[in-house]
Write an enzyme that holds these catalytic residues in place. Structure first.
Site, mmCIF file in Angstrom:
data_model
loop_
_atom_site.group_PDB
_atom_site.id
_atom_site.type_symbol
_atom_site.label_atom_id
_atom_site.label_comp_id
_atom_site.label_asym_id
_atom_site.label_seq_id
_atom_site.Cartn_x
_atom_site.Cartn_y
_atom_site.Cartn_z
ATOM 1 N N SER A 128 0.835 -1.203 0.000
ATOM 2 C CA SER A 128 0.000 0.000 0.000
ATOM 3 C C SER A 128 0.869 1.251 0.000
ATOM 4 O O SER A 128 1.972 1.260 0.567
ATOM 5 C CB SER A 128 -0.899 0.003 1.241
ATOM 6 O OG SER A 128 -1.505 1.259 1.442
ATOM 7 N N TYR A 153 -2.322 -0.397 10.110
ATOM 8 C CA TYR A 153 -2.524 -0.964 8.769
ATOM 9 C C TYR A 153 -1.258 -0.801 7.931
ATOM 10 O O TYR A 153 -0.772 -1.756 7.312
ATOM 11 C CB TYR A 153 -3.698 -0.275 8.090
ATOM 12 C CG TYR A 153 -3.810 -0.595 6.625
ATOM 13 C CD1 TYR A 153 -4.230 -1.852 6.190
ATOM 14 C CD2 TYR A 153 -3.488 0.360 5.644
ATOM 15 C CE1 TYR A 153 -4.327 -2.156 4.838
ATOM 16 C CE2 TYR A 153 -3.583 0.066 4.297
ATOM 17 C CZ TYR A 153 -4.001 -1.188 3.902
ATOM 18 O OH TYR A 153 -4.089 -1.487 2.564
#
Length: 345
Positions: A128, A153
C-alpha cells in the site's frame, strides 16, 4: 497457468479474477466473506465475474486458518499466487487492531508457508502507498525509506514486504510487492470515499471532508491496476547477485524480490475530486470540513517509472473519465446493494 487469487470477492480481487480468466488462466479464488462491509456486495461481484467470464472455483477460507491454507496448497498446487486478501482500512485499524494481526500478518505467513512447501513460480502480493507514512517528499519512490508508518494498517503492509523478502532470500520464492495508490472504480469498497461521497451527494446528506479538503491523492483506476498485475504475472523477479550491500536499493535485492508503485502519477486535491464527482452526479455536495484524521497521510503521488520499464505499461485512465465510469456503475447498483438482485455486466 493455475493462479490462486486471495481476496477474490474483494474490489481488486474480483476485477483481477475476471482479467485472468479472460487471459486464459485457470483461476482458484479464495475469500472469507467477512463482515467488515456488507458481504452481499462481495457475492454480487462474484456473480458479475461469472456472468462475464464463466465459472471459476471459489473456496471460502480464512487466511488465518493455517491448516485450511496448508490443505489448499497441498490439494491445488498453484503455479502463481496473487495475494490481495487483507484486513483493509486505515481508520478501522484504530478501532480493531487485532483484526490486522490475524489477517495481514498471520494470514500472510500462512500464504508464505504454502509457497515455501509447494514452490510457486511467482508470488504477487498487495502492499500500500500508506507505507510511506510520514514521508513528505513526493513523488514517492520505491527507493525511499519507509520506516515511519502512521497507522497499524501501514505497519502490517511494511511487515508484509519484509516477510516476503526473508522468504525470498531463504527459500527462493520469487515475490513482487505492489504498493497501490488510492484505487477506485466500479464495484469499489463502500468504506472508501467514492461510494461514501456519491451516496451522500445523491441523498442530500453532509459528507465529511478531512484536512479541510486540502490534501491530495494519486487516484488509480481499477483497470490500470489489473492491467499491471496481468502483465506482472508472467514476469517473476530474478535474484541479483551483484546487488550492492554497501548502498542497498530498497526496491530490489540479491534475492528474487522486488517492489513497485502502482499509481496514476497525477495527484488531485480532494476539493477538485469532489467537484468532478458533483459534475458526474449533477448535484452539489453538502460539505462538512474537518481536521486531518489520525493515521491519514497528507499527500500521495507515485513515481512508477520502474513499473513502466518492467511491464511496458503505465496507468492511463484520467480521473474525470474514471469517475464517469464509476458513477454509471453506482447509479445502476445502488441503493439496492444491500439485498439480493440480478447483476448485470
Amino acid at each position: 497457468m493455475k493462479v490462486l487469487v486471495t481476496g477474490a470477492a474483494g474490489f481488486i480481487g474480483a476485477h483481477c479474477v475476471l482479467r485472468l480468466l479472460r487471459d486464459g488462466h485457470q483461476v482458484l479464488g479464495l475469500d472469507n466473506f467477512n463482515g467488515y462491509y456488507d458481504p452481499q456486495l462481495k457475492h454480487d461481484r462474484v456473480r458479475w465475474v461469472r456472468g462475464q467470464a464463466g465459472d471459476f472455483q471459489l473456496d471460502t477460507v480464512d487466511l488465518a486458518d493455517a491448516p485450511a491454507i496448508k490443505a489448499l496448497f497441498v490439494r491445488e498446487r498453484p503455479q502463481v499466487v496473487v495475494h490481495l486478501a487483507a484486513q483493509a482500512g486505515v481508520r478501522y485499524s484504530l478501532e480493531n487492531p487485532r483484526a490486522y494481526l490475524d489477517s495481514n500478518l498471520n494470514g500472510f505467513l500462512n500464504i508464505l508457508e504454502g509457497c515455501r512447501h509447494h514452490p510457486v513460480e511467482h508470488l504477487i502480493y498487495a502492499s500500500s502507498s500508506s507505507v510511506y507514512g510520514a514521508n513528505q517528499h513526493t513523488p514517492y519512490s520505491v527507493k525511499d525509506g519507509v520506516n515511519h508508518p502512521l497507522s497499524l494498517y501501514a505497519a502490517t503492509k511494511k511487515a508484509n514486504e519484509l516477510m516476503a523478502h526473508s522468504y525470498s532470500h531463504l527459500f527462493g520464492i520469487p515475490s513482487t510487492g505492489l504498493r497501490f495508490f488510492t484505487v477506485y472504480g466500479p464495484w469499489g469498497r463502500p468504506d472508501m470515499s467514492p461510494i461514501q461521497f456519491a451516496r451522500a451527494i445523491s441523498e442530500g446528506q453532509p459528507l465529511k471532508l478531512f484536512n479541510y479538503g486540502e490534501h491530495q491523492r494519486d487516484f488509480t483506476y481499477i483497470d490500470d491496476i489489473v492491467e499491471s498485475i496481468a502483465r506482472l504475472v508472467q514476469l517473476p523477479p530474478l535474484a541479483h547477485p551483484e546487488w550492492d550491500r554497501e548502498q542497498p536499493d530498497p526496491a530490489s535485492s540479491m534475492a528474487p524480490w522486488r517492489l513497485f508503485n502502482i499509481g496514476g502519477q497525477h495527484p488531485v486535491a480532494l476539493k477538485t475530486y469532489l467537484v468532478l464527482m458533483e459534475k458526474h452526479l449533477g448535484q452539489k455536495a453538502i460539505v462538512e470540513l474537518l481536521p486531518l484524521q489520525p493515521g491519514d497521510v497528507l499527500n500521495t503521488c507515485a513515481e512508477a517509472a520502474d513499473l513502466a520499464q518492467a511491464t511496458g505499461f503505465q496507468p492511463r485512465v484520467e480521473l474525470d473519465e474514471g469517475l464517469g465510469r464509476f458513477i454509471a456503475w453506482f447509479r445502476d447498483y445502488y441503493p439496492t446493494a444491500c439485498r439480493p438482485r440480478a447483476v448485470h455486466g
